[in-house]
Design a protein around this motif. Sequence first.
Motif, PDB file in Angstrom:
ATOM      1  N   ASN A   1      -5.409   3.742 -10.669  1.00 12.72           N
ATOM      2  CA  ASN A   1      -5.360   5.160 -10.289  1.00 12.72           C
ATOM      3  C   ASN A   1      -3.986   5.755 -10.542  1.00 12.72           C
ATOM      4  OD1 ASN A   1      -8.018   5.664  -9.393  1.00 12.72           O
ATOM      5  ND2 ASN A   1      -7.593   4.695  -7.432  1.00 12.72           N
ATOM      6  N   ILE A   2      -2.951   5.016 -10.197  1.00 13.34           N
ATOM      7  CA  ILE A   2      -1.590   5.503 -10.428  1.00 13.34           C
ATOM      8  C   ILE A   2      -1.367   5.743 -11.915  1.00 13.34           C
ATOM      9  CG2 ILE A   2       0.864   4.883 -10.320  1.00 13.34           C
ATOM     10  CD1 ILE A   2       0.154   3.389  -7.657  1.00 13.34           C
ATOM     11  N   LYS A   3      -1.767   4.790 -12.748  1.00 14.10           N
ATOM     12  CA  LYS A   3      -1.598   4.950 -14.200  1.00 14.10           C
ATOM     13  C   LYS A   3      -2.406   6.123 -14.736  1.00 14.10           C
ATOM     14  CE  LYS A   3      -1.239   1.593 -17.092  1.00 14.10           C
ATOM     15  NZ  LYS A   3      -1.402   0.360 -17.875  1.00 14.10           N
ATOM     16  N   SER A   4      -3.612   6.335 -14.193  1.00 12.63           N
ATOM     17  CA  SER A   4      -4.443   7.416 -14.714  1.00 12.63           C
ATOM     18  C   SER A   4      -3.845   8.789 -14.410  1.00 12.63           C
ATOM     19  CB  SER A   4      -5.872   7.324 -14.177  1.00 12.63           C
ATOM     20  OG  SER A   4      -5.937   7.713 -12.826  1.00 12.63           O
ATOM     21  N   TYR A   5      -3.110   8.915 -13.314  1.00  8.58           N
ATOM     22  CA  TYR A   5      -2.503  10.197 -12.965  1.00  8.58           C
ATOM     23  C   TYR A   5      -1.064  10.338 -13.432  1.00  8.58           C
ATOM     24  CZ  TYR A   5      -6.424  11.799 -10.224  1.00  8.58           C
ATOM     25  OH  TYR A   5      -7.657  12.231  -9.852  1.00  8.58           O
ATOM     26  N   PHE A   6      -0.295   9.250 -13.394  1.00 12.11           N
ATOM     27  CA  PHE A   6       1.129   9.342 -13.690  1.00 12.11           C
ATOM     28  C   PHE A   6       1.480   8.857 -15.090  1.00 12.11           C
ATOM     29  CE2 PHE A   6       1.011   9.530  -9.118  1.00 12.11           C
ATOM     30  CZ  PHE A   6       1.988  10.445  -8.804  1.00 12.11           C
ATOM     31  N   GLY A   7       0.551   8.241 -15.790  1.00 16.76           N
ATOM     32  CA  GLY A   7       0.821   7.793 -17.145  1.00 16.76           C
ATOM     33  C   GLY A   7       1.245   6.336 -17.201  1.00 16.76           C
ATOM     34  N   VAL A   8       1.455   5.872 -18.406  1.00 16.43           N
ATOM     35  CA  VAL A   8       1.812   4.478 -18.647  1.00 16.43           C
ATOM     36  C   VAL A   8       3.233   4.230 -18.150  1.00 16.43           C
ATOM     37  CG1 VAL A   8       2.142   2.727 -20.423  1.00 16.43           C
ATOM     38  CG2 VAL A   8       0.255   4.354 -20.621  1.00 16.43           C
ATOM     39  N   MET A   9       3.378   3.144 -17.423  1.00 15.82           N
ATOM     40  CA  MET A   9       4.709   2.761 -16.947  1.00 15.82           C
ATOM     41  C   MET A   9       4.816   1.242 -17.005  1.00 15.82           C
ATOM     42  SD  MET A   9       4.533   3.422 -12.797  1.00 15.82           S
ATOM     43  CE  MET A   9       3.666   4.975 -12.795  1.00 15.82           C
ATOM     44  N   PRO A  10       6.023   0.725 -17.113  1.00 21.32           N
ATOM     45  CA  PRO A  10       6.207  -0.730 -17.148  1.00 21.32           C
ATOM     46  C   PRO A  10       5.608  -1.379 -15.901  1.00 21.32           C
ATOM     47  CG  PRO A  10       8.266   0.400 -17.652  1.00 21.32           C
ATOM     48  CD  PRO A  10       7.282   1.449 -17.203  1.00 21.32           C
ATOM     49  N   GLU A  11       5.143  -2.604 -16.053  1.00 24.56           N
ATOM     50  CA  GLU A  11       4.486  -3.329 -14.958  1.00 24.56           C
ATOM     51  C   GLU A  11       5.355  -3.393 -13.704  1.00 24.56           C
ATOM     52  OE1 GLU A  11       1.353  -5.108 -13.117  1.00 24.56           O
ATOM     53  OE2 GLU A  11       1.323  -4.353 -15.173  1.00 24.56           O
ATOM     54  N   ASP A  12       6.642  -3.640 -13.859  1.00 24.86           N
ATOM     55  CA  ASP A  12       7.510  -3.736 -12.686  1.00 24.86           C
ATOM     56  C   ASP A  12       7.624  -2.389 -11.968  1.00 24.86           C
ATOM     57  OD1 ASP A  12       8.978  -2.800 -14.899  1.00 24.86           O
ATOM     58  OD2 ASP A  12      10.869  -3.573 -14.115  1.00 24.86           O
ATOM     59  N   SER A  13       7.659  -1.295 -12.722  1.00 21.56           N
ATOM     60  CA  SER A  13       7.702   0.035 -12.109  1.00 21.56           C
ATOM     61  C   SER A  13       6.393   0.339 -11.390  1.00 21.56           C
ATOM     62  CB  SER A  13       7.968   1.111 -13.166  1.00 21.56           C
ATOM     63  OG  SER A  13       9.243   0.967 -13.729  1.00 21.56           O
ATOM     64  N   LEU A  14       5.297  -0.037 -12.013  1.00 23.33           N
ATOM     65  CA  LEU A  14       3.983   0.170 -11.411  1.00 23.33           C
ATOM     66  C   LEU A  14       3.886  -0.579 -10.079  1.00 23.33           C
ATOM     67  CD1 LEU A  14       1.187   1.432 -11.696  1.00 23.33           C
ATOM     68  CD2 LEU A  14       0.506  -0.566 -13.043  1.00 23.33           C
ATOM     69  N   GLN A  15       4.399  -1.787 -10.042  1.00 25.38           N
ATOM     70  CA  GLN A  15       4.372  -2.569  -8.803  1.00 25.38           C
ATOM     71  C   GLN A  15       5.266  -1.954  -7.736  1.00 25.38           C
ATOM     72  OE1 GLN A  15       5.242  -6.571 -10.105  1.00 25.38           O
ATOM     73  NE2 GLN A  15       3.155  -6.890 -10.851  1.00 25.38           N
TER      74      GLN A  15
ATOM     75  N   VAL B   1       5.947   1.270  -7.412  1.00 27.31           N
ATOM     76  CA  VAL B   1       5.240   2.455  -6.920  1.00 27.31           C
ATOM     77  C   VAL B   1       4.090   2.033  -6.007  1.00 27.31           C
ATOM     78  CG1 VAL B   1       3.853   4.460  -7.574  1.00 27.31           C
ATOM     79  CG2 VAL B   1       5.893   3.882  -8.901  1.00 27.31           C
ATOM     80  N   SER B   2       3.253   1.114  -6.463  1.00 32.87           N
ATOM     81  CA  SER B   2       2.078   0.730  -5.664  1.00 32.87           C
ATOM     82  C   SER B   2       2.466   0.063  -4.349  1.00 32.87           C
ATOM     83  CB  SER B   2       1.129  -0.149  -6.474  1.00 32.87           C
ATOM     84  OG  SER B   2       1.708  -1.384  -6.773  1.00 32.87           O
ATOM     85  N   SER B   3       3.630  -0.584  -4.304  1.00 30.62           N
ATOM     86  CA  SER B   3       4.058  -1.256  -3.069  1.00 30.62           C
ATOM     87  C   SER B   3       4.346  -0.261  -1.939  1.00 30.62           C
ATOM     88  CB  SER B   3       5.291  -2.126  -3.325  1.00 30.62           C
ATOM     89  OG  SER B   3       6.441  -1.324  -3.519  1.00 30.62           O
ATOM     90  N   HIS B   4       4.521   1.015  -2.270  1.00 26.62           N
ATOM     91  CA  HIS B   4       4.800   2.027  -1.258  1.00 26.62           C
ATOM     92  C   HIS B   4       3.527   2.632  -0.647  1.00 26.62           C
ATOM     93  CE1 HIS B   4       8.816   1.727  -2.919  1.00 26.62           C
ATOM     94  NE2 HIS B   4       9.229   2.301  -1.808  1.00 26.62           N
TER      95      HIS B   4
END
Length: 190
Positions: A7-21, A23-26
Amino acid sequence: MTELEQNIKSYFGVMPEDSLQVVSSHFHLETLKKGDYFLKTGKPCNKLSFIKSGLLRVYKQTESKEVTQWISTQGYFVTDLSSLLFQSPARWTIEALTDAELYTISGTAYRSIGSLVPNWHELEKLFIAKCFTFLEDRIFTHLSMTAEERYAHFFEHNKELFNQVPLQYIASMLGMTPETFSRIRNKQLS
């Protein structure tokens, strides 16, 4: 990849795996019971949520009626974006129409991500642009389609809501009186 990360990627766009983690950790899982409020008009909105399951209605009470702005469903986000970003009083009331599970990030955590994720401001700009584009499409639909066309278009893309949501909410969201909505619905069903 988790459902939340998708869901985060679908709204915010492609991001590196570590950045995605990061963001999702919050985000944390939150539940609402049918009839609970996510937000009330006039209160500050201090969170953004992605809907894991359930339905939430975004609406405002005017002097003469309730106006449904949107019905948020699974896979969509829900917030009062203006209140979240500008820390102003919320314009919308958001109520759970069903029991709901949400992935929620606090406003404070959302604002702190910029210092944790290098390209967050670019990603956030894409998110806001998607919100704006979605709004432009809704406005164009209201301005360019007849009531019958708006009904048919919404029904084509959201059939399941017609059995899950009081029809007066859908009528309001489509800019129709319940009587007009009922007349069009009866015509479509015959």
